[in-house]
Motif scaffolding. Sequence first.
Motif, PDB file in Angstrom:
ATOM      1  N   ALA A 105       0.487  -1.117   0.154  1.00 21.98           N
ATOM      2  CA  ALA A 105      -0.099  -0.019   0.025  1.00 21.98           C
ATOM      3  C   ALA A 105       0.752   1.153   0.172  1.00 21.98           C
ATOM      4  O   ALA A 105       0.148   2.354  -0.364  1.00 21.98           O
ATOM      5  N   ASP A 106       1.959   1.050   0.270  1.00 23.63           N
ATOM      6  CA  ASP A 106       2.876   2.263   0.336  1.00 23.63           C
ATOM      7  C   ASP A 106       3.816   2.685  -0.852  1.00 23.63           C
ATOM      8  O   ASP A 106       4.647   3.131  -0.889  1.00 23.63           O
ATOM      9  N   GLY A 107       3.552   1.456  -1.933  1.00 23.90           N
ATOM     10  CA  GLY A 107       4.199   1.561  -3.013  1.00 23.90           C
ATOM     11  C   GLY A 107       5.637   0.647  -2.880  1.00 23.90           C
ATOM     12  O   GLY A 107       6.527   0.769  -3.979  1.00 23.90           O
ATOM     13  N   ALA A 108       5.882   0.294  -1.839  1.00 23.71           N
ATOM     14  CA  ALA A 108       7.530  -0.451  -1.748  1.00 23.71           C
ATOM     15  C   ALA A 108       7.055  -1.930  -2.201  1.00 23.71           C
ATOM     16  O   ALA A 108       6.113  -2.666  -2.384  1.00 23.71           O
ATOM     17  N   ASN A 210       0.692   9.851 -15.546  1.00 23.32           N
ATOM     18  CA  ASN A 210       1.946   9.062 -15.021  1.00 23.32           C
ATOM     19  C   ASN A 210       2.436   9.737 -13.822  1.00 23.32           C
ATOM     20  O   ASN A 210       3.283   9.911 -13.832  1.00 23.32           O
ATOM     21  N   HIS A 211       1.378   9.658 -12.695  1.00 23.49           N
ATOM     22  CA  HIS A 211       2.010  10.358 -11.368  1.00 23.49           C
ATOM     23  C   HIS A 211       3.330   9.324 -11.030  1.00 23.49           C
ATOM     24  O   HIS A 211       3.951  10.010 -10.261  1.00 23.49           O
ATOM     25  N   LEU A 212       3.470   8.227 -11.268  1.00 21.82           N
ATOM     26  CA  LEU A 212       4.380   7.488 -10.728  1.00 21.82           C
ATOM     27  C   LEU A 212       5.967   7.485 -11.448  1.00 21.82           C
ATOM     28  O   LEU A 212       6.846   7.064 -11.061  1.00 21.82           O
ATOM     29  N   GLY A 213       5.784   8.366 -12.606  1.00 17.45           N
ATOM     30  CA  GLY A 213       7.013   8.510 -13.403  1.00 17.45           C
ATOM     31  C   GLY A 213       7.409   7.458 -13.944  1.00 17.45           C
ATOM     32  O   GLY A 213       8.694   7.072 -14.067  1.00 17.45           O
ATOM     33  N   LEU A 214       6.657   6.163 -14.031  1.00 13.81           N
ATOM     34  CA  LEU A 214       7.042   5.074 -14.805  1.00 13.81           C
ATOM     35  C   LEU A 214       7.547   5.200 -16.207  1.00 13.81           C
ATOM     36  O   LEU A 214       7.209   6.157 -17.003  1.00 13.81           O
ATOM     37  N   GLY A 218       5.874  -1.387 -14.811  1.00 10.36           N
ATOM     38  CA  GLY A 218       4.768  -1.482 -14.176  1.00 10.36           C
ATOM     39  C   GLY A 218       4.646  -1.764 -12.710  1.00 10.36           C
ATOM     40  O   GLY A 218       5.556  -2.321 -12.185  1.00 10.36           O
ATOM     41  N   ARG A 219       3.533  -1.433 -11.930  1.00 12.20           N
ATOM     42  CA  ARG A 219       3.205  -1.756 -10.688  1.00 12.20           C
ATOM     43  C   ARG A 219       1.890  -2.492 -10.253  1.00 12.20           C
ATOM     44  O   ARG A 219       0.877  -2.073 -11.140  1.00 12.20           O
ATOM     45  N   VAL A 220       1.930  -3.422  -9.528  1.00  8.40           N
ATOM     46  CA  VAL A 220       0.505  -4.148  -9.320  1.00  8.40           C
ATOM     47  C   VAL A 220       0.337  -4.077  -7.781  1.00  8.40           C
ATOM     48  O   VAL A 220       1.271  -4.480  -6.929  1.00  8.40           O
ATOM     49  N   TYR A 221      -0.916  -3.792  -7.371  1.00 13.07           N
ATOM     50  CA  TYR A 221      -1.278  -3.789  -5.990  1.00 13.07           C
ATOM     51  C   TYR A 221      -2.579  -4.287  -5.748  1.00 13.07           C
ATOM     52  O   TYR A 221      -3.380  -4.213  -6.384  1.00 13.07           O
ATOM     53  N   SER A 222      -2.681  -5.222  -4.894  1.00 13.05           N
ATOM     54  CA  SER A 222      -3.596  -6.092  -4.567  1.00 13.05           C
ATOM     55  C   SER A 222      -4.058  -6.102  -3.162  1.00 13.05           C
ATOM     56  O   SER A 222      -3.433  -5.943  -2.341  1.00 13.05           O
ATOM     57  N   GLY A 271     -12.165   3.216  -1.225  1.00 14.57           N
ATOM     58  CA  GLY A 271     -11.393   3.092  -0.091  1.00 14.57           C
ATOM     59  C   GLY A 271     -10.141   2.516  -0.657  1.00 14.57           C
ATOM     60  O   GLY A 271      -9.498   1.870   0.508  1.00 14.57           O
ATOM     61  N   THR A 272      -9.937   2.046  -1.699  1.00 21.37           N
ATOM     62  CA  THR A 272      -8.758   1.284  -2.208  1.00 21.37           C
ATOM     63  C   THR A 272      -7.570   1.924  -1.892  1.00 21.37           C
ATOM     64  O   THR A 272      -7.461   3.274  -2.155  1.00 21.37           O
ATOM     65  N   GLY A 273      -6.515   1.535  -1.441  1.00 26.25           N
ATOM     66  CA  GLY A 273      -5.155   1.856  -1.037  1.00 26.25           C
ATOM     67  C   GLY A 273      -4.365   2.238  -2.296  1.00 26.25           C
ATOM     68  O   GLY A 273      -4.743   1.995  -3.155  1.00 26.25           O
ATOM     69  N   TRP A 274      -3.176   2.621  -1.759  1.00 24.73           N
ATOM     70  CA  TRP A 274      -2.095   2.934  -2.865  1.00 24.73           C
ATOM     71  C   TRP A 274      -2.417   3.753  -3.747  1.00 24.73           C
ATOM     72  O   TRP A 274      -2.867   5.037  -3.191  1.00 24.73           O
ATOM     73  N   GLU A 275      -2.560   3.788  -5.126  1.00 24.65           N
ATOM     74  CA  GLU A 275      -2.777   4.661  -5.871  1.00 24.65           C
ATOM     75  C   GLU A 275      -4.627   5.033  -6.403  1.00 24.65           C
ATOM     76  O   GLU A 275      -5.046   5.239  -7.229  1.00 24.65           O
ATOM     77  N   GLY A 276      -5.125   4.121  -5.552  1.00 24.84           N
ATOM     78  CA  GLY A 276      -6.718   4.043  -5.748  1.00 24.84           C
ATOM     79  C   GLY A 276      -7.450   5.456  -6.050  1.00 24.84           C
ATOM     80  O   GLY A 276      -8.180   5.414  -6.849  1.00 24.84           O
ATOM     81  N   PRO A 277      -7.210   6.445  -5.107  1.00 23.55           N
ATOM     82  CA  PRO A 277      -7.925   7.750  -5.299  1.00 23.55           C
ATOM     83  C   PRO A 277      -7.607   8.333  -6.528  1.00 23.55           C
ATOM     84  O   PRO A 277      -8.267   8.836  -7.223  1.00 23.55           O
TER      85      PRO A 277
END
Length: 419
Positions: A105-108, A210-214, A218-222, A271-277
């Motif tokens: 959830a912190d992007g780590a 591209n807020h993450l500057g990728l 890619g990134r996957v959050y579950s 209510g999803t974490g990480w980049e959800g909002p």
Amino acid sequence: MTNDVKNVHNVHKANDTGIAHKAYDLSHLTVLISGASVAGPALALNLLRHGAQVTVVERAPELRGGGFAVDFRGHVHRKVLTEMGIWDEIHARQTHMGRQMVVDADGAPKVDLPSEMMSGDVEIFRGELARLMYERTRDRAEYVFGDSVATLTDTPHGVDVTFDNGPARRFDLVIGADGLHSRTRSLVFGEDSGHLRFLDHYVAGFDVPNHLGLDRTGRVYSEPGRAIAIGNYDGDPDRAGALLVFRSERLSYDRRDVAAQKRILADRFAGTGWEGPNVLKALETADDLYFDAIAQIHVDRLTRGRVALLGDAGYGATMGGMGTGVAVVGAYVLAGELALAGGDHRTAFAAYESRISAFAKGCQKTSGNAGPFFAPATERRIRSRDRMYRLLSSRPLAAFFKRLTEKSATNIKLPEYPA
């Protein structure tokens, strides 16, 4: 010995007009292909190699761009794309997608997924692949955009076709390459409810900032039952693509009502974490939303009379089943068998079904894992997935995993079709 004598056993001795034709020569054959996504232009390209008269009808007003990235893997895909003359051009237009990471959830980072695991040997946007094949065929095939098949009447001498907009016409053969919700399949084989197998998940995709500057990563959050993946596939520093997957009961919604689909996603991902909002904010103004069930198509037969199903229309899987690769191989086999049979659809269709059915079903089996991979149902299953992929992506097992992912894609023996 002349070529005519050598090939005498390959002469197709009777068509509807009673005129003999050599096998391989399909110049007498008129074929209507419904659908201009990937399977349709792929079949057009293969049929044109044998001289067939091809018409492609597409409901959309123009060729559809964009879409998810699709990949090819293994020697079978390579052989088919090379025979079609587009292997090098696919490489020239590939995404060059790099590694993808599962994050918390912190992007780590939690798990690092090598590019071969997610992107195969070569990866290209679906829209780019369709355009590549369209460019190769548009001067020799007839493309009709903004129209679709309304009715089909199979007769001993051809298929009588009416269209939503254009005049009625007759074709020797009709091929349904019009996707998971194929109208051709519904007209000939019955409604979707008997053929579409829902796999307990839905998927959505659209562009996001591209807020993450990728940069081609890619990134996957579950979270339990839902997941967000964000990737930059084309190197554009301002744009990325979001993929949303969620577990669900079967939903009732209008496939043409984009606003309703956005409400479903906003509700499911609240209510999803990480980049959800950030992703939900981008969804509000997205004009390229794709939303569908993760599902498979299962039919008892791929052909009936003078009509055949190709790609997602006959053996589709929304994601994870190498659907694009199967569609391209299917197009190659269908055109090749028609060439070998000199246009005799009874012989060619039987051979097509025999060669493709088991191959397609084997690839479909892998698609059942797509939803649970992205959106495991519980925290415990998320941890189990992460451990498994951490192990499989390690150096000692990387080669083994590559072979494992190619097993279904290469599980077909292709004949040597005429050039």
